[in-house]
Every structure is written in C-alpha cells, then in structure tokens.
Scaffold this active site. Structure first.
Site, PDB file in Angstrom:
ATOM      1  CE  LYS A  25      54.495  36.162  58.951  1.00 46.98           C
ATOM      2  NZ  LYS A  25      55.075  37.238  58.206  1.00 46.98           N
ATOM      3  N   GLY A  34      57.438  36.850  63.466  1.00 45.08           N
ATOM      4  CA  GLY A  34      57.361  35.831  62.430  1.00 45.08           C
ATOM      5  C   GLY A  34      58.600  34.944  62.466  1.00 45.08           C
ATOM      6  CB  SER A  66      62.640  42.916  60.709  1.00 42.02           C
ATOM      7  OG  SER A  66      62.370  42.554  59.374  1.00 42.02           O
ATOM      8  N   GLY A  74      59.660  40.673  57.441  1.00 45.83           N
ATOM      9  CA  GLY A  74      60.554  39.737  56.752  1.00 45.83           C
ATOM     10  C   GLY A  74      61.686  40.399  55.982  1.00 45.83           C
ATOM     11  CD  GLU A  92      52.897  42.139  62.014  1.00 44.38           C
ATOM     12  OE1 GLU A  92      53.843  41.482  62.443  1.00 44.38           O
ATOM     13  OE2 GLU A  92      52.033  41.666  61.276  1.00 44.38           O
ATOM     14  CG  ASN A 143      51.823  35.005  61.943  1.00 45.79           C
ATOM     15  OD1 ASN A 143      51.410  33.878  61.669  1.00 45.79           O
ATOM     16  ND2 ASN A 143      51.611  36.063  61.164  1.00 45.79           N
ATOM     17  CD  GLU A 170      52.635  37.666  55.663  1.00 47.44           C
ATOM     18  OE1 GLU A 170      52.191  36.672  56.251  1.00 47.44           O
ATOM     19  OE2 GLU A 170      53.738  38.183  55.935  1.00 47.44           O
ATOM     20  CG  HIS A 198      49.400  39.199  59.006  1.00 51.45           C
ATOM     21  ND1 HIS A 198      50.145  39.289  57.847  1.00 51.45           N
ATOM     22  CD2 HIS A 198      50.289  39.156  60.024  1.00 51.45           C
ATOM     23  CE1 HIS A 198      51.439  39.294  58.176  1.00 51.45           C
ATOM     24  NE2 HIS A 198      51.556  39.217  59.485  1.00 51.45           N
TER      25      HIS A 198
HETATM   26  P1  13P Z   1      58.851  38.827  60.638  1.00 47.62           P
HETATM   27  O1  13P Z   1      59.083  38.803  62.145  1.00 47.62           O
HETATM   28  O2  13P Z   1      59.361  37.596  59.972  1.00 47.62           O
HETATM   29  O3  13P Z   1      59.328  40.103  60.028  1.00 47.62           O
HETATM   30  O4  13P Z   1      57.255  38.767  60.422  1.00 47.62           O
HETATM   31  C1  13P Z   1      56.456  39.669  61.085  1.00 47.62           C
HETATM   32  C2  13P Z   1      55.046  39.267  60.916  1.00 47.62           C
HETATM   33  O5  13P Z   1      54.468  39.388  59.849  1.00 47.62           O
HETATM   34  C3  13P Z   1      54.351  38.681  62.073  1.00 47.62           C
HETATM   35  O6  13P Z   1      52.977  38.667  61.880  1.00 47.62           O
END
Ligand code: 13P
Length: 255
Positions: free
Chosen positions: A13, A239, A218, A178, A172, A11, A102, A100
C-alpha cells in the site's frame, strides 16, 4: 505459473518510504532464499510506485515476483498521474492488483474501469489480480453473495482471456481488511465456491484459463494455514503482516 503452487502477494500500500521498501526487499530476498520456500510458495510484492524501480532492481534475477498496486489501461497519452500497464510490463512487473477496495472506495474506481484494466492487463500478458469483496453494510443487508457475484461478472464480462493465461481473484471482505477480524474458513469456502461459479458463468463457453482464488483480510502467521489448507484457496493477499521481512517469512512458512 504452476497450477498447484500457492501464491502469496504482499500489498505494501502506501506504508513504506523508498528507503524502507528497499531495505525490506533486500532483507526479504535473503530470508526467502535461505528458507528454500520457492518450490512451495510463489511470492510477489507490490510496493508503491516511487519504490517500485528500486525494489525491481533488488528482485532482478531472483525468484521473487514484482506486482503493481494499480495501473492504467492505455499505452500512452495525456493521463496525468497515471502509470500505464504496458510500462509496468516493460519494467518487469508480473502481477497487477486491479480494483482493490481502497481504490473503489477512495478513488472512485468503477466496474467499468476495472473491466478495462483487466482486459488491457491480459493484452500485456500481465497476470491480473482482481480484488473483490463486500462491505460490512452489504453483509448486514444479506447481500454478500450477490455483491461478490456481481463484482466478478462486471469485472470479467466480455473479457478475452486465453486458456494459457492466468487470472487471480483476491477475495477480500472490506470489513476484514486491517480490522484484525478475518473471515472464518468455512464461510470463505462457501464464498469461494460462489466466486468460482460466477466466473464460469461469465466466461460462458470459453475454455477456462488457470484461475486461482486467494484470500485477503487480516491474514497473519496464526491464521494463514486455516485459509490455504482449503483446496479452493490458492494463497493470500497480505497487507499489514507483509511489511516486515522477518514476520512475512514466518507467515509464509506456515503455509
Ligand atoms: P491487511 O492484511 O492489513 O488486512 O490488508 C489486506 C489487504 O487489503 C491486502 O490487499
């Protein structure tokens, strides 16, 4: 999609410009082909929409799949700023992230809109990647399992899914995204079992489709195998660690 093959979805983003996305896609394609990983791990990449067509061109005819970060549940119409899931299908998309955290957090995505999107994605024969996960506050309140169960059930209630179709659930935990702090594998196994049971409950007496539960939050090259070694976990949603082709390939090699 093969039953026992692991899947990794990147992803990206809103992290890369079109030029950067195109460069990373080209680099990744070269490295992925050279490493001969496609028998073991399926890979899909979700660029942002401005980079999407360029990345689609790079991956055309390759064994790397295209994913979208979002999509809308109507074919056409006056929906300013949206992109139809039907259009995504037409442009070579295979997977679509839906709900997601976010999008839930910053763009007011609701259980109802998520349910509509899952339903419409399946009608288009896209593979929905339903994203779920509890916040840190849910966890502190002892509500993690309930939140996860409700998210699965609200997203899938009344959905018409054929046994020949595939559904991916990306678990997640919001606090793990993150943060550098991934969930412990033992707890992941427990939560994945709850997810599986919730799914069986909500799909009631329907014949089950192919369901894959993947983990995100992460994930890096050091911890990925501790998740993908679990039988119940079919892969990962990545991510930060997917943004540089060389690092992303190293991560995939650990599976
Ligand atoms: P990270 O791998 O940066 O923690 O992000 C995970 C994520 O939100 C993937 O959709």
């Amino acid at each position: 999609m093969e039953k026992n093959k692991k899947i990794v979805i990147a992803n990206w983003k809103m992290q890369l410009s079109p030029a950067e996305a195109s460069l990373q896609a080209k680099n990744f394609k070269k490295l992925y082909n050279k490493a001969g990983l496609e028998k073991k791990v399926e890979v899909a990449i979700a660029p942002d929409f401005l980079s999407y067509l360029e990345v689609a061109k790079v991956f055309a005819g390759s064994n790397i799949f295209l994913a979208a970060q979002n999509g809308y549940s109507e074919t056409k119409g006056a929906f300013t700023g949206e992109i139809s899931l039907a259009t995504l299908k037409e442009t070579g998309c295979t997977y679509v992230l839906i709900g997601h955290s976010e999008r839930r957090q910053f763009f007011a995505e609701t259980d109802e809109s998520i349910n509509n999107k899952i339903s419409f994605a399946l009608q288009q024969d896209l593979i929905p990647v339903l994203c779920i996960g509890e916040t840190f506050a849910d966890r502190k309140d002892g509500r993690k399992d309930v939140v996860v169960m409700q998210q699965v059930q609200n997203a899938l209630r009344g959905i018409d899914i054929k046994p020949s179709q595939t559904l991916i659930i990306a678990y997640e935990p919001v606090w793990a995204i993150g943060s550098g702090q991934a969930m412990q594998p033992a707890e992941l196994k427990h939560t994945a079992m709850i997810i599986r049971q919730s799914l069986i409950d909500v799909l009631e007496d329907k014949d089950l489709p192919l369901v894959k539960i993947i983990y995100g939050g992460s994930v890096n090259s050091e911890n990925i195998s501790s998740f993908t070694d679990l039988d119940i976990i079919s892969g990962a949603l990545i991510g930060g660690a997917s943004l540089e082709a060389e690092k992303f390939i190293d991560l995939i090699k650990q599976i």
